[in-house]
Design a protein around this motif. Structure first.
Motif, mmCIF file in Angstrom:
data_model
loop_
_atom_site.group_PDB
_atom_site.id
_atom_site.type_symbol
_atom_site.label_atom_id
_atom_site.label_comp_id
_atom_site.label_asym_id
_atom_site.label_seq_id
_atom_site.Cartn_x
_atom_site.Cartn_y
_atom_site.Cartn_z
ATOM 1 N N ARG A 65 0.827 -1.215 0.000
ATOM 2 C CA ARG A 65 0.000 0.000 0.000
ATOM 3 C C ARG A 65 0.855 1.256 0.000
ATOM 4 O O ARG A 65 0.537 2.241 -0.676
ATOM 5 C CB ARG A 65 -0.903 -0.001 1.240
ATOM 6 C CG ARG A 65 -1.888 1.158 1.297
ATOM 7 C CD ARG A 65 -2.931 1.021 0.206
ATOM 8 N NE ARG A 65 -4.044 1.919 0.404
ATOM 9 C CZ ARG A 65 -4.068 3.197 0.003
ATOM 10 N NH1 ARG A 65 -3.013 3.714 -0.606
ATOM 11 N NH2 ARG A 65 -5.135 3.945 0.222
ATOM 12 N N GLU A 66 1.947 1.229 0.732
ATOM 13 C CA GLU A 66 2.788 2.415 0.864
ATOM 14 C C GLU A 66 3.629 2.676 -0.382
ATOM 15 O O GLU A 66 3.887 3.831 -0.726
ATOM 16 C CB GLU A 66 3.706 2.267 2.081
ATOM 17 C CG GLU A 66 2.986 2.262 3.418
ATOM 18 C CD GLU A 66 2.521 3.640 3.840
ATOM 19 O OE1 GLU A 66 3.363 4.507 4.097
ATOM 20 O OE2 GLU A 66 1.293 3.856 3.887
ATOM 21 N N THR A 120 -5.469 10.442 1.181
ATOM 22 C CA THR A 120 -5.866 9.156 1.753
ATOM 23 C C THR A 120 -6.473 9.370 3.134
ATOM 24 O O THR A 120 -5.844 9.963 4.007
ATOM 25 C CB THR A 120 -4.661 8.211 1.867
ATOM 26 O OG1 THR A 120 -4.052 8.069 0.575
ATOM 27 C CG2 THR A 120 -5.092 6.843 2.373
ATOM 28 N N TYR A 166 -7.489 3.494 6.076
ATOM 29 C CA TYR A 166 -6.473 2.625 6.668
ATOM 30 C C TYR A 166 -7.065 1.798 7.811
ATOM 31 O O TYR A 166 -6.690 0.641 8.005
ATOM 32 C CB TYR A 166 -5.280 3.452 7.154
ATOM 33 C CG TYR A 166 -4.154 3.531 6.138
ATOM 34 C CD1 TYR A 166 -4.418 3.824 4.805
ATOM 35 C CD2 TYR A 166 -2.832 3.324 6.508
ATOM 36 C CE1 TYR A 166 -3.392 3.900 3.871
ATOM 37 C CE2 TYR A 166 -1.800 3.398 5.582
ATOM 38 C CZ TYR A 166 -2.087 3.682 4.264
ATOM 39 O OH TYR A 166 -1.073 3.745 3.338
ATOM 40 N N GLU A 190 -8.919 -0.892 5.694
ATOM 41 C CA GLU A 190 -8.063 -1.747 4.874
ATOM 42 C C GLU A 190 -7.149 -2.636 5.704
ATOM 43 O O GLU A 190 -6.911 -3.799 5.363
ATOM 44 C CB GLU A 190 -7.223 -0.876 3.938
ATOM 45 C CG GLU A 190 -6.344 -1.654 2.985
ATOM 46 C CD GLU A 190 -5.620 -0.755 1.988
ATOM 47 O OE1 GLU A 190 -4.693 -1.253 1.324
ATOM 48 O OE2 GLU A 190 -5.978 0.435 1.877
#
Length: 205
Positions: free
Chosen positions: A26-27, A182, A187, A190
């Motif tokens: 993701r990062e 975001t 987060y 997810e």
């Protein structure tokens, strides 16, 4: 904001290592298992490595020193400060080429987040355990939404926006976003539901 109990769900997305693998993807946008994750530098704001470390975090963890850094006089992570030599890291290049140190640092970061979250909640006469396993309803851009609070989601969200913004959300339902748009709630959702325990990440600094 309404906090409500939810039915116990015994299914998980995986363990702590699975969470870290998902966070790395993701990062960085680079697939699981690709060592290029560790060498990735965000081209816009200069975050580093698999977990996109910021100057302020590595200062807190003792790897780096700077008086001016992103969020404090700088408009991106320029890495113009000095490296302390902790864990053998003496330069940005050294960090980018040290996967083991990056894995150590993310565990240290989670330890710091966990302690900070508990401290900030205690100041508001709250406790993290009062939120874990519960559903928080909130409004985002005029729409009603909800998210289940889990330890894995809490740590990931704190990595995105910081423990203070995570606590603001838990207490008041205030939704914030990172410089790329975001949402902290994305987060929480997810990365929520991974089976992790304190012993997986809690390490002394």
């Amino acid at each position: 904001m309404i906090v409500s109990n939810t039915q116990q769900n015994t299914t998980t997305k995986g363990n702590f290592l699975d969470m870290l693998a998902a966070l790395g993807v993701r990062e960085t946008g680079i697939p699981v298992g690709d060592s290029k994750q560790y060498q990735f530098v965000n081209p816009e704001l200069g975050f580093l490595g698999k977990y996109q470390f910021a100057e302020v975090l590595l200062i807190r963890l003792g790897y780096y020193k700077a008086k001016v850094y992103f969020g404090n006089g700088a408009n991106k992570n320029y890495w113009r400060g000095t490296w302390t030599g902790k864990a053998g890291i003496t330069s940005k290049s050294k960090l980018l080429n040290s996967p083991q140190v990056q894995e150590k640092a993310i565990r240290e970061a989670f330890s710091v987040y966990y302690q900070d979250i508990n401290y900030l909640l205690q100041k508001r006469k709250k406790a993290l355990n009062n939120y874990l396993g519960k559903q928080i309803n909130f409004r985002d851009q005029g729409k009603s939404k909800s998210v289940k609070i889990t330890l894995s989601g809490v740590l990931a969200a704190a990595h995105l926006k910081g423990p203070d913004k995570l606590v603001d959300f838990l207490v008041s339902g205030r939704v914030t976003k990172d410089p790329f748009g975001t949402s902290i709630t994305s987060y929480l959702e997810e990365f929520g539901g991974f089976n992790i325990q304190l012993k997986d990440f809690f390490v002394p600094l």
